[in-house]
Enzyme design. Structure first.
Site, PDB file in Angstrom:
ATOM      1  N   SER A  11      73.177  31.086  20.051  1.00 23.92           N
ATOM      2  CA  SER A  11      73.605  30.137  19.059  1.00 23.92           C
ATOM      3  C   SER A  11      74.536  29.247  19.539  1.00 23.92           C
ATOM      4  O   SER A  11      74.916  28.291  19.004  1.00 23.92           O
ATOM      5  CB  SER A  11      74.093  30.984  17.954  1.00 23.92           C
ATOM      6  N   TYR A  42      74.742  32.739  14.059  1.00 21.15           N
ATOM      7  CA  TYR A  42      73.514  33.544  13.677  1.00 21.15           C
ATOM      8  C   TYR A  42      73.786  34.745  12.931  1.00 21.15           C
ATOM      9  O   TYR A  42      73.144  35.287  12.305  1.00 21.15           O
ATOM     10  CB  TYR A  42      72.760  33.905  15.231  1.00 21.15           C
ATOM     11  N   CYS A  73      71.955  36.525  23.370  1.00 27.74           N
ATOM     12  CA  CYS A  73      72.494  36.678  22.006  1.00 27.74           C
ATOM     13  C   CYS A  73      72.327  37.942  21.618  1.00 27.74           C
ATOM     14  O   CYS A  73      70.853  38.160  21.381  1.00 27.74           O
ATOM     15  CB  CYS A  73      71.877  35.628  21.366  1.00 27.74           C
ATOM     16  N   ASN A  74      73.123  38.776  21.045  1.00 27.27           N
ATOM     17  CA  ASN A  74      73.029  40.190  20.701  1.00 27.27           C
ATOM     18  C   ASN A  74      72.116  40.116  19.249  1.00 27.27           C
ATOM     19  O   ASN A  74      71.518  41.015  18.910  1.00 27.27           O
ATOM     20  CB  ASN A  74      74.218  40.825  20.205  1.00 27.27           C
ATOM     21  N   CYS A 186      78.834  40.954  21.157  1.00 25.95           N
ATOM     22  CA  CYS A 186      78.391  39.658  20.814  1.00 25.95           C
ATOM     23  C   CYS A 186      78.719  38.932  22.157  1.00 25.95           C
ATOM     24  O   CYS A 186      79.920  38.711  22.522  1.00 25.95           O
ATOM     25  CB  CYS A 186      79.155  39.073  19.594  1.00 25.95           C
TER      26      CYS A 186
HETATM   27  N1  DGL Z   1      76.773  35.097  20.616  1.00 23.56           N
HETATM   28  C1  DGL Z   1      75.588  35.685  19.550  1.00 23.56           C
HETATM   29  C2  DGL Z   1      75.494  37.088  19.741  1.00 23.56           C
HETATM   30  O1  DGL Z   1      75.636  37.669  20.938  1.00 23.56           O
HETATM   31  C3  DGL Z   1      75.616  35.130  18.387  1.00 23.56           C
HETATM   32  C4  DGL Z   1      76.890  34.675  17.663  1.00 23.56           C
HETATM   33  C5  DGL Z   1      76.705  33.918  16.084  1.00 23.56           C
HETATM   34  O2  DGL Z   1      75.980  32.947  16.423  1.00 23.56           O
HETATM   35  O3  DGL Z   1      76.846  34.675  15.313  1.00 23.56           O
HETATM   36  O4  DGL Z   1      75.392  37.690  18.805  1.00 23.56           O
END
Ligand code: DGL
Length: 264
Positions: A11, A42, A73-74, A186
């Protein structure tokens, strides 16, 4: 032979922590990155939205000739990876499984904390994968919806004390359970790794951004897919304002140049 790329998306800024690890371990690889900042964060969207963003990201990355995709992205990995794997005939790497494996290997007291977005926590993916390694491990999760906006806005740089308070609000309840290992579940939280380790020097911190690169490297080597040319090409796109995105992005990757890319 035409140039092949590793496609990476997130994201936003978090995904660049994975890109920087790819550059460190695989400096000759060509990379195309999308930070879907127009749809960030996200973590507070619906599963259906995450599936749609994930498919859009991969379709757009496929305008380049890809040899692999890394879902940096998790939230996307936990909610949309299985759909993406059905849709695309491509090797797709996610960040969760390598981080879960690493944490399960290093915990001594068998208590692991996970901080992540709301949607990642809700998916219970970390818990499931950690318990596949060792069913005796207890997993304590905490959703941290304030962290991604604090990173993306750059506020984490200007008010260290507020950042420490926010991190403690989220992590103290896990720490009080007696965990010895904490997964930063994250990719954005990787940017807060040093500060988190300053607050909790006795915790073993596991990045979710970086362990995936070990799996990617192993796959490329086994399949004789390592880039042979030097002069790697790296392209970076954001779905919103490139200048805004570049402010923090340039702290993570030297000489980064960001272009705008709006989804069709
Ligand atoms: N960096 C992302 C993750 O690892 C998404 C973070 C987000 O946009 O909330 O989940």
């Amino acid at each position: 032979m035409s140039r092949k790329y590793i496609g990476v998306f997130d994201s936003g800024l978090g995904g660049l922590t994975t890109v920087s690890e790819i550059i460190r371990q695989l400096p000759d690889e060509n990379i195309v990155f999308i930070g879907d900042t127009a749809n960030m964060p996200y973590g507070s969207k619906t599963k259906e939205q995450i599936i749609s963003f994930t498919l859009n990201n991969i379709h757009t990355l496929l305008e380049h000739d890809l040899k692999a995709v890394v879902i940096a992205c998790n939230t996307s990995d936990s909610n949309a990876r299985n759909v993406a794997e059905k849709e695309f005939d491509l090797p797709i790497f996610g960040v969760i499984s390598p981080a879960a494996r690493k944490a399960a290997e290093i915990t001594v007291c068998k208590k692991i904390g996970v901080i992540a977005t709301e949607l990642t926590v809700k998916s219970e993916r970390y818990e499931k994968l950690i318990k596949e390694h060792d069913s005796d491990i207890e997993v304590y999760q905490m959703a941290c919806p304030k962290l991604v906006p604090l990173v993306e806005s750059g506020l984490f740089l200007s008010d260290k004390n507020a950042m420490i308070r926010t991190l403690k609000d989220y992590i103290d309840p896990l720490y009080e359970k007696g965990i010895d290992t904490l997964i930063l579940g994250c990719t954005h939280y990787d940017i807060l790794m040093d500060l988190t380790s300053e607050i909790y020097p006795d915790l073993k911190l596991v990045s979710s951004s970086r362990p995936v690169v070990f799996d990617l490297k192993e796959y490329l080597e086994k399949n004789d897919l390592r880039e042979k040319e030097k002069e790697a090409v790296r392209e970076y796109y954001t779905t919103s304002d490139p200048e805004e995105f570049a402010k923090i992005a340039q702290l993570l990757i030297k000489d980064i140049e960001i272009k705008q890319r709006v989804f069709r």
